[in-house]
Scaffold this active site. Structure first.
Site, PDB file in Angstrom:
ATOM      1  N   ASP A   1     -10.357   4.596   5.398  1.00 15.69           N
ATOM      2  CA  ASP A   1     -10.422   2.800   5.171  1.00 15.69           C
ATOM      3  C   ASP A   1     -11.895   2.563   5.580  1.00 15.69           C
ATOM      4  O   ASP A   1     -12.367   1.358   5.242  1.00 15.69           O
ATOM      5  CB  ASP A   1      -9.453   2.219   6.027  1.00 15.69           C
ATOM      6  CG  ASP A   1      -9.494   0.823   5.056  1.00 15.69           C
ATOM      7  OD1 ASP A   1      -9.675  -0.388   4.159  1.00 15.69           O
ATOM      8  OD2 ASP A   1      -9.242  -0.267   6.525  1.00 15.69           O
TER       9      ASP A   1
ATOM     10  N   GLN B   1      -3.885  -0.811  10.465  1.00 16.65           N
ATOM     11  CA  GLN B   1      -3.920  -3.038   9.180  1.00 16.65           C
ATOM     12  C   GLN B   1      -4.055  -4.140  10.675  1.00 16.65           C
ATOM     13  O   GLN B   1      -4.056  -3.722  11.886  1.00 16.65           O
ATOM     14  CB  GLN B   1      -2.265  -2.999   9.205  1.00 16.65           C
ATOM     15  CG  GLN B   1      -2.245  -4.022   8.322  1.00 16.65           C
ATOM     16  CD  GLN B   1      -2.796  -4.257   7.018  1.00 16.65           C
ATOM     17  OE1 GLN B   1      -3.214  -3.570   6.247  1.00 16.65           O
ATOM     18  NE2 GLN B   1      -3.525  -5.687   6.663  1.00 16.65           N
TER      19      GLN B   1
ATOM     20  N   LYS C   1       0.900  -1.414   0.067  1.00 17.11           N
ATOM     21  CA  LYS C   1      -0.423  -0.212   0.209  1.00 17.11           C
ATOM     22  C   LYS C   1       0.925   1.420  -0.143  1.00 17.11           C
ATOM     23  O   LYS C   1       0.694   2.190  -0.742  1.00 17.11           O
ATOM     24  CB  LYS C   1      -1.162  -0.196   1.458  1.00 17.11           C
ATOM     25  CG  LYS C   1      -1.901  -1.053   1.324  1.00 17.11           C
ATOM     26  CD  LYS C   1      -2.923  -1.032   2.319  1.00 17.11           C
ATOM     27  CE  LYS C   1      -3.858  -2.442   2.309  1.00 17.11           C
ATOM     28  NZ  LYS C   1      -4.582  -2.593   3.540  1.00 17.11           N
TER      29      LYS C   1
END
Length: 288
Positions: free
Chosen positions: A116, A93, A49
């Site tokens: 996200d 994450q 990413k």
């Protein structure tokens, strides 16, 4: 359903908009990634990413925390990023470890930086068709369906999996596009009878080759949102592809679209926070 080519176009558009943000404000969009521990898959995902960010003209700031980090320390770290004006998007994450309250950590992300789409505010926005950020994998799936001109109105969609950041929000996005949605999960009775009746089947259970070809209605659209060791999805591609009208591969299907959505939403977040208006904004999960 190839996700690589449409993802590349989305990232190219995001790069153009990131350049516009930089020109108008003197700041490049910035995504902060937070990683707890050193899980090999998570380390790889974050590295990938960050590399995509660099190619799109998006700055990345990486915060690596030891596996012993507790909930309070993680929440404090994310809260500091939420209050940092030089950070426009935050990615935690996951998974973060069983000793951490993951939901508390997600909720520490400021809604305007939740690129996200993991907070309850973002879920509410998806559910009610309000401005906000989509969960990246569901958002990427919807974008992929749009790319392939899949008409969702009136279609029966079976979402196999009900996680808070994939199954549940995806169902809301499909419902907003007038699909009839059935959520399936570990307590669903006679799952194959439901998936065989569905026009669109989404597999998001985290079990390799869980859905087989005879679970699929001939001509159905099959979205494999799973990723298991060995580059294996949740769908048995070989048997399902013989019955499906359209099907995503693993890898190369949903994954690239997830990252593309993350980058596009990071640019949108920066534009909103910095008060500029680059073209081609990305609010594609609005109900209208």
């Amino acid at each position: 359903m190839d996700g690589i080519a449409p993802a590349r176009r989305i990232i190219d558009q995001a790069a153009q908009r990131a350049a516009t943000v930089n020109e108008q404000t003197g700041q490049a969009p910035c995504l902060a990634t937070v990683l707890v521990g050193e899980d090999p898959a998570s380390v790889t995902y974050v590295r990938m990413k960050r590399a995509r960010c660099e190619k799109a003209g998006i700055r990345s700031r990486h915060v690596a925390l030891p596996a012993t980090t507790g909930t309070a320390e993680l929440v404090d770290t994310i809260s500091a990023l939420s209050h940092d004006p030089e950070v426009h998007g935050i990615l935690l994450q996951h998974p973060v470890g069983p000793h951490i309250d993951e939901r508390a950590a997600f909720e520490a992300i400021a809604p305007e930086k939740d690129v996200d789409g993991v907070t309850t505010r973002s879920f509410a926005a998806m559910s009610f068709g309000l401005n906000g950020f989509a969960s990246c994998t569901p958002g990427g799936i919807v974008r992929l369906l749009e790319h392939y001109d899949v008409d969702l109105a009136g279609k029966h969609a079976a979402v196999v999996g009900r996680s808070a950041i994939l199954g549940k929000p995806l169902g809301m996005l499909l419902l907003a596009r007038n699909a009839t949605v059935t959520y399936c999960h570990s307590h669903t009775i006679d799952l194959p009878s439901i998936t065989r009746d569905a026009d669109i089947v989404v597999a998001a259970v985290g079990r390799p080759r869980f859905l087989l070809g005879d679970h699929i209605k001939p001509g159905a659209v099959v979205i494999d949102a799973g990723y298991n060791p060995g580059n294996i999805g949740d769908v048995d591609f070989e048997s399902a592809s013989r019955r499906a009208g359209l099907i995503t591969p693993v890898p190369g299907g949903v994954g690239p679209m997830t990252i593309a959505t993350l980058l596009a939403q990071t640019v949108d977040a920066a534009a909103q926070q910095l008060g500029c208006t680059p073209d081609e904004s990305f609010p594609h999960f609005r109900s209208n």
